[in-house]
Design a protein around this motif. Structure first.
Motif, PDB file in Angstrom:
ATOM      1  N   LEU A 130       4.258   9.746   2.684  1.00 21.60           N
ATOM      2  CA  LEU A 130       5.063  10.119   3.847  1.00 21.60           C
ATOM      3  C   LEU A 130       6.548  10.123   3.487  1.00 21.60           C
ATOM      4  O   LEU A 130       7.268  11.080   3.785  1.00 21.60           O
ATOM      5  CB  LEU A 130       4.809   9.147   5.002  1.00 21.60           C
ATOM      6  CG  LEU A 130       5.688   9.383   6.237  1.00 21.60           C
ATOM      7  CD1 LEU A 130       5.168  10.529   7.065  1.00 21.60           C
ATOM      8  CD2 LEU A 130       5.787   8.122   7.077  1.00 21.60           C
ATOM      9  N   TYR A 131       7.003   9.054   2.824  1.00 22.08           N
ATOM     10  CA  TYR A 131       8.409   8.973   2.425  1.00 22.08           C
ATOM     11  C   TYR A 131       8.768  10.115   1.469  1.00 22.08           C
ATOM     12  O   TYR A 131       9.849  10.694   1.566  1.00 22.08           O
ATOM     13  CB  TYR A 131       8.702   7.621   1.773  1.00 22.08           C
ATOM     14  CG  TYR A 131       8.672   6.441   2.712  1.00 22.08           C
ATOM     15  CD1 TYR A 131       8.907   6.589   4.080  1.00 22.08           C
ATOM     16  CD2 TYR A 131       8.406   5.155   2.242  1.00 22.08           C
ATOM     17  CE1 TYR A 131       8.891   5.501   4.942  1.00 22.08           C
ATOM     18  CE2 TYR A 131       8.391   4.060   3.093  1.00 22.08           C
ATOM     19  CZ  TYR A 131       8.627   4.240   4.445  1.00 22.08           C
ATOM     20  OH  TYR A 131       8.611   3.166   5.298  1.00 22.08           O
ATOM     21  N   ASN A 132       7.857  10.442   0.567  1.00 25.25           N
ATOM     22  CA  ASN A 132       8.103  11.543  -0.377  1.00 25.25           C
ATOM     23  C   ASN A 132       8.270  12.859   0.378  1.00 25.25           C
ATOM     24  O   ASN A 132       9.173  13.652   0.073  1.00 25.25           O
ATOM     25  CB  ASN A 132       6.951  11.634  -1.383  1.00 25.25           C
ATOM     26  CG  ASN A 132       7.283  12.518  -2.571  1.00 25.25           C
ATOM     27  OD1 ASN A 132       8.439  12.652  -2.959  1.00 25.25           O
ATOM     28  ND2 ASN A 132       6.270  13.131  -3.147  1.00 25.25           N
ATOM     29  N   SER A 133       7.412  13.092   1.374  1.00 21.99           N
ATOM     30  CA  SER A 133       7.506  14.321   2.185  1.00 21.99           C
ATOM     31  C   SER A 133       8.839  14.420   2.919  1.00 21.99           C
ATOM     32  O   SER A 133       9.326  15.520   3.184  1.00 21.99           O
ATOM     33  CB  SER A 133       6.375  14.358   3.220  1.00 21.99           C
ATOM     34  OG  SER A 133       5.126  14.351   2.597  1.00 21.99           O
ATOM     35  N   GLN A 134       9.412  13.272   3.247  1.00 27.59           N
ATOM     36  CA  GLN A 134      10.679  13.230   3.969  1.00 27.59           C
ATOM     37  C   GLN A 134      11.890  13.211   3.040  1.00 27.59           C
ATOM     38  O   GLN A 134      13.027  13.152   3.507  1.00 27.59           O
ATOM     39  CB  GLN A 134      10.727  11.996   4.866  1.00 27.59           C
ATOM     40  CG  GLN A 134       9.728  12.022   6.019  1.00 27.59           C
ATOM     41  CD  GLN A 134       9.766  10.726   6.802  1.00 27.59           C
ATOM     42  OE1 GLN A 134       9.454   9.656   6.288  1.00 27.59           O
ATOM     43  NE2 GLN A 134      10.157  10.814   8.053  1.00 27.59           N
ATOM     44  N   GLY A 135      11.632  13.236   1.732  1.00 22.87           N
ATOM     45  CA  GLY A 135      12.734  13.177   0.768  1.00 22.87           C
ATOM     46  C   GLY A 135      13.306  11.773   0.615  1.00 22.87           C
ATOM     47  O   GLY A 135      14.382  11.605   0.056  1.00 22.87           O
ATOM     48  N   ARG A 136      12.571  10.767   1.067  1.00 18.85           N
ATOM     49  CA  ARG A 136      13.034   9.363   0.979  1.00 18.85           C
ATOM     50  C   ARG A 136      12.477   8.757  -0.321  1.00 18.85           C
ATOM     51  O   ARG A 136      11.638   7.868  -0.331  1.00 18.85           O
ATOM     52  CB  ARG A 136      12.565   8.584   2.208  1.00 18.85           C
ATOM     53  CG  ARG A 136      13.214   9.093   3.494  1.00 18.85           C
ATOM     54  CD  ARG A 136      12.464   8.684   4.753  1.00 18.85           C
ATOM     55  NE  ARG A 136      12.466   7.245   4.965  1.00 18.85           N
ATOM     56  CZ  ARG A 136      11.848   6.649   6.002  1.00 18.85           C
ATOM     57  NH1 ARG A 136      11.199   7.395   6.894  1.00 18.85           N
ATOM     58  NH2 ARG A 136      11.880   5.344   6.141  1.00 18.85           N
ATOM     59  N   TYR A 137      12.969   9.298  -1.449  1.00 17.12           N
ATOM     60  CA  TYR A 137      12.379   9.013  -2.755  1.00 17.12           C
ATOM     61  C   TYR A 137      12.549   7.559  -3.180  1.00 17.12           C
ATOM     62  O   TYR A 137      11.642   6.973  -3.769  1.00 17.12           O
ATOM     63  CB  TYR A 137      12.963   9.956  -3.803  1.00 17.12           C
ATOM     64  CG  TYR A 137      12.801  11.422  -3.472  1.00 17.12           C
ATOM     65  CD1 TYR A 137      11.581  11.917  -3.027  1.00 17.12           C
ATOM     66  CD2 TYR A 137      13.864  12.311  -3.585  1.00 17.12           C
ATOM     67  CE1 TYR A 137      11.417  13.261  -2.702  1.00 17.12           C
ATOM     68  CE2 TYR A 137      13.712  13.659  -3.270  1.00 17.12           C
ATOM     69  CZ  TYR A 137      12.498  14.129  -2.835  1.00 17.12           C
ATOM     70  OH  TYR A 137      12.344  15.451  -2.523  1.00 17.12           O
ATOM     71  N   SER A 138      13.708   6.982  -2.886  1.00 15.56           N
ATOM     72  CA  SER A 138      13.958   5.604  -3.330  1.00 15.56           C
ATOM     73  C   SER A 138      13.062   4.600  -2.600  1.00 15.56           C
ATOM     74  O   SER A 138      12.780   3.511  -3.115  1.00 15.56           O
ATOM     75  CB  SER A 138      15.430   5.233  -3.129  1.00 15.56           C
ATOM     76  OG  SER A 138      15.760   5.283  -1.755  1.00 15.56           O
ATOM     77  N   GLU A 139      12.602   4.963  -1.401  1.00 17.76           N
ATOM     78  CA  GLU A 139      11.668   4.104  -0.671  1.00 17.76           C
ATOM     79  C   GLU A 139      10.236   4.313  -1.145  1.00 17.76           C
ATOM     80  O   GLU A 139       9.417   3.389  -1.125  1.00 17.76           O
ATOM     81  CB  GLU A 139      11.756   4.385   0.838  1.00 17.76           C
ATOM     82  CG  GLU A 139      13.073   3.974   1.474  1.00 17.76           C
ATOM     83  CD  GLU A 139      13.205   4.474   2.909  1.00 17.76           C
ATOM     84  OE1 GLU A 139      12.726   3.788   3.822  1.00 17.76           O
ATOM     85  OE2 GLU A 139      13.792   5.552   3.114  1.00 17.76           O
ATOM     86  N   ALA A 140       9.938   5.527  -1.573  1.00 19.54           N
ATOM     87  CA  ALA A 140       8.571   5.855  -1.996  1.00 19.54           C
ATOM     88  C   ALA A 140       8.215   5.248  -3.350  1.00 19.54           C
ATOM     89  O   ALA A 140       7.099   4.742  -3.545  1.00 19.54           O
ATOM     90  CB  ALA A 140       8.390   7.371  -2.049  1.00 19.54           C
ATOM     91  N   GLU A 141       9.165   5.273  -4.289  1.00 23.83           N
ATOM     92  CA  GLU A 141       8.845   4.912  -5.671  1.00 23.83           C
ATOM     93  C   GLU A 141       8.272   3.504  -5.841  1.00 23.83           C
ATOM     94  O   GLU A 141       7.207   3.341  -6.473  1.00 23.83           O
ATOM     95  CB  GLU A 141      10.066   5.104  -6.578  1.00 23.83           C
ATOM     96  CG  GLU A 141       9.740   4.897  -8.048  1.00 23.83           C
ATOM     97  CD  GLU A 141      10.896   5.237  -8.981  1.00 23.83           C
ATOM     98  OE1 GLU A 141      10.718   5.020 -10.198  1.00 23.83           O
ATOM     99  OE2 GLU A 141      11.943   5.714  -8.528  1.00 23.83           O
ATOM    100  N   PRO A 142       8.905   2.439  -5.294  1.00 22.53           N
ATOM    101  CA  PRO A 142       8.332   1.099  -5.505  1.00 22.53           C
ATOM    102  C   PRO A 142       6.937   0.951  -4.916  1.00 22.53           C
ATOM    103  O   PRO A 142       6.100   0.227  -5.466  1.00 22.53           O
ATOM    104  CB  PRO A 142       9.341   0.161  -4.832  1.00 22.53           C
ATOM    105  CG  PRO A 142      10.147   1.022  -3.916  1.00 22.53           C
ATOM    106  CD  PRO A 142      10.171   2.380  -4.532  1.00 22.53           C
TER     107      PRO A 142
END
Length: 345
Positions: free
Chosen positions: A43-55
């Motif tokens: 979901l975070y990746n779809s929203q461009g929230r990459y720094s939240e998605a990675e960990p």
């Protein structure tokens, strides 16, 4: 379901609630907890929230490996999802080995004829396309499309995505007559299956418009770009990489038409957004720098254009390699500009 529909603000609290429940009921070391981490990260990746998605993705992968061993379909899915994140960030050298590993695992565990194998083929091909490795990408995309059609039928979102990916490859190569029918087919399928208000529909509109722009069919391109931008803003908010891409596309159209005063603020806005969301050294930032430099170049504003070309070239060569089509283009643009500069006094 909401995530697949692009209804991200409705999906997020449910995913957070599910994750908290799994943590409370099953503990941190359970495959379902890893799955929940993975879903929230997507979901975070779809929203461009990459720094939240990675960990979250790294944690999920480590958990799957610990609990299920190296050879499990969930490990392959986790490798694939982490690679997708890296690909979105332009971290191609980190993404490639993960995509290859995921594909090999899926082939071994699921056999050649499985939708997940088609997905892996498609994702690896899109990575190669981003790197300008077109001859490697094309057979994978064709194979993925054939597999999807065989396994899922003609009317499935994955078939639409695969048509779109193959069309993007042809567009990158200037094979416009091959790309156009695929883009039109993908757009029609997405509208039918996903409805008018979905991010994938906006992406199809955007890419079809880009094709028309490349062919000088400006009056056909403009309404599609405006519609795509409005959709992205409505569905994803103002601060998303797709909004930046859409602003960039509309600016490029205006630039092609000599509408410089309309293009410039959009290019500046797209560049600022990409820097903020993707970091200073992303290939999309280089593209924005190159196009803004090109706008200044067209207006004879050479002293403003030159440093932007230099910066764009440095990013392209570092991230994509000196022989990538983007690197070659920026290098030629810089050389052409310097040929026209007045000699130093």
């Amino acid at each position: 379901l909401y995530n697949s529909q692009g209804r991200y603000s409705e999906a997020e609290p449910l995913l957070i609630q599910a994750l908290a429940l799994y943590r409370k009921l099953l503990g941190e070391e359970h495959p379902d907890f890893a799955l929940s981490l993975n879903n929230l990260a997507l979901l975070y990746n779809s929203q461009g929230r990459y720094s939240e998605a990675e960990p979250l993705l790294i944690q999920a992968l480590a958990l799957y490996r610990k609990l299920l061993g190296e050879e499990h379909p969930s490990v392959a899915t986790s490798l694939n999802n982490l690679a997708l994140l890296y690909n979105s960030q332009g971290r191609y050298s980190e993404a490639e080995p993960l995509f290859i590993q995921a594909l090999a695992l899926r082939r071994k565990l699921l056999g050649e004829e499985h939708p997940s194998v088609a997905l892996s083929l498609n994702n690896l091909a899109l990575l190669y396309n981003s790197q300008g490795r077109y001859s490697e990408a094309e057979p994978l995309l064709i194979q993925a499309l054939a597999l999807y059609r065989k396994l899922l039928g003609e009317e499935h979102p994955y078939v639409a995505a695969s048509l779109h990916g193959l069309a993007s490859l042809y567009d990158s190569q200037g094979r416009y007559s091959e790309a156009e029918p695929l883009l039109i087919q993908a757009l029609a399928l997405r509208r039918k299956l996903l409805g008018e208000e979905h991010p994938d529909v906006a992406t199809s509109l955007n890419n079809l418009a880009g094709l028309y722009d490349s062919q000088g069919r400006y009056s056909e391109a403009e309404p599609l770009l405006i519609q795509a931008l409005a959709l992205y803003r409505k569905l994803l908010g103002e601060e998303h990489p797709y909004v930046a891409a859409s602003l960039h596309g509309l600016a490029s159209l205006y630039d092609s038409q000599g509408r410089y005063s309309e293009a410039e603020p959009l290019l500046i806005q797209a560049l600022a957004l990409r820097r903020k969301l993707l970091g200073e050294e992303h290939p999309d930032v280089a593209t924005s720098l190159n196009n803004l430099a090109g706008l200044y170049d067209s207006q004879g504003r050479y002293s403003e254009a030159e440093p932007l070309y230099i910066q764009a070239l440095d990013i392209c060569e570092q991230r994509l390699g000196v022989n990538h089509p983007n690197s070659v283009t920026v290098r030629e643009n810089l050389a052409y500009l310097r040929d026209r500069l007045p000699p130093p006094q």
